[in-house]
Motif scaffolding. Structure first.
Motif, PDB file in Angstrom:
ATOM      1  N   GLN A  79     142.336  93.328 -10.901  1.00  0.00           N
ATOM      2  CA  GLN A  79     143.736  93.289 -10.477  1.00  0.00           C
ATOM      3  C   GLN A  79     144.452  92.191 -11.254  1.00  0.00           C
ATOM      4  N   GLN A 112     141.964  97.268  -0.472  1.00  0.00           N
ATOM      5  CA  GLN A 112     143.095  97.077   0.423  1.00  0.00           C
ATOM      6  C   GLN A 112     142.674  96.435   1.746  1.00  0.00           C
ATOM      7  N   LYS A 113     141.365  96.505   2.049  1.00  0.00           N
ATOM      8  CA  LYS A 113     140.868  95.894   3.282  1.00  0.00           C
ATOM      9  C   LYS A 113     140.409  94.450   3.076  1.00  0.00           C
TER      10      LYS A 113
END
Length: 392
Positions: free
Chosen positions: A313, A363-364
């Motif tokens: 990311q 996302q968690k």
């Protein structure tokens, strides 16, 4: 009776209050949520080949024009067009009669010159003998010696003319200057060739091995040299760099080649450097002029990690990944990426062997929060089950 009813009602009310209080206390206790499950891969350092995909064009390693070097009428073509020929093999025959006649004339001139020399030599020997007795003037002796020398020079000239005539007669048999594949003939039988210029008859090209010519941006070379200077790249010698070809239909070519030339100048128009590789071509599958995709391996990146694109990311500060530490909590790690290799980034810094890099469930994942790490694979093991069931 009224007192008993009152006590019963009071007891029921008390029990209701107690039950209500218990319900409130149970609702007030927070439920403990299990940590989110994330898919991870274990980072492992390795040496990764430094490859670049480029576009190149094939050319013959040697190409020779076969020309008529003597004037004459082309009698016949001896070879089969488009086949391999050996060096010195006869390809064309030019009418040798005029060249043979010229040779015979020069041989006659040589015989005449040799006879003249022999006569002049005998006369000069006699003059020198008589002069030794004082019976002949010095001028007569000088004239006899001069005639002998002139005759000797004429013999050498005649010998040179004979040699030239022999060479021209040999040129009437046109042979292959190199071994290779002979192309289509350019002149038909019966044509007058070699009249004023060396007429092109055909071309012989050597295509095993074959050259592949391509260019590389100078910026890529600079980054490679910088990485080599820093010690992160094991830079192979340029004449050992590996070349792999992909044919236009995407088929990989079986035989790898090597880089054998790198230009020292940069093309001002393109900002690129010309490179050339040599590739074996025993089956003659590769042909001059053909475009191919070139995969050039110039060295190896030492001690780097391959990390799936899904895991990397970016924010304003650069690239990072999430990992699950030994304490089971998520940690953010800043990394340095070099380039893509397939569907993975080459990471040169920021990781350590054994790091559990999160690939799925990002996302968690929250830094500092616990997470349950499970091994991740590109294709889940049960992905094919529904399709198999549907087929049945």
């Amino acid at each position: 009776m009224k007192l008993h009813s009152a006590l019963t009602c009071a007891g029921i009310a008390a029990l209701a209050v107690i039950a209500t209080g218990c319900g409130k206390s149970q609702q007030q206790q927070p439920q403990q949520m299990p940590p989110p499950e994330v898919g991870v891969i274990a980072a492992k350092a390795q040496d990764v080949p430094l490859t670049q995909d480029l576009t190149g064009r094939l050319s013959a390693t040697r190409s020779a024009d076969v020309r008529a070097r003597v004037a004459g009428v082309l009698q016949k073509r001896v070879y089969t067009e488009g086949t391999d020929v050996k060096e010195g093999q006869l390809l064309f025959q030019i009418d040798p009669a005029p060249a043979r006649a010229t040779l015979n004339a020069q041989l006659a001139n040589l015989a005449s010159a040799q006879a003249t020399y022999q006569n002049s030599h005998v006369a000069a020997e006699r003059a020198r003998s008589v002069a030794a007795k004082g019976l002949l003037s010095k001028a007569d002796v000088d004239n006899a010696n001069a005639a002998e020398r002139t005759a000797a020079a004429a013999v050498k000239q005649a010998q040179a003319n004979v040699e030239t005539a022999k060479i021209n007669l040999g040129y009437t048999s046109v042979t292959a200057p190199i071994s290779g594949r002979a192309s289509q003939q350019q002149v038909t039988e019966g044509a007058l060739v070699g009249q004023g210029e060396a007429t092109l008859l055909t071309t012989v090209e050597q295509i095993d091995p074959i050259y592949v010519n391509f260019t590389q941006a100078v910026g890529q070379l600079d980054s490679l040299r910088a990485a080599a200077a820093a010690g992160s790249v094991d830079l192979a010698e340029q004449n050992k760099a590996k070349i792999e070809l992909l044919l236009p239909d995407g088929t990989p070519y079986a035989d790898p080649g090597t880089l054998d030339f790198s230009d020292q100048a940069v093309d001002a128009a393109t900002g690129a450097v010309s490179l050339r590789g040599t590739v074996p071509n025993p089956q003659h599958r590769l042909l001059p002029g053909q475009f191919v995709n070139v995969r050039l391996t110039m060295g190896e990146l030492k001690h780097v990690w391959l990390v799936s694109q899904r895991a990397v990311q970016r924010d304003t500060n650069g690239a990072y990944v999430f990992t699950v530490g030994a304490d089971g909590k998520v940690e953010q790690k800043r990394i340095k990426t070099d380039r893509l290799r397939g569907d993975s980034w080459i990471v040169t810094d920021g990781l350590a062997d054994g790091d559990q890099v999160i690939v799925s469930g990002l996302q968690k994942a929250k830094p500092g929060q616990p997470a349950k790490a499970t091994p991740w694979s590109p294709t889940p093991p049960n992905a094919a089950a529904p399709a198999t069931a549907a087929a049945h």
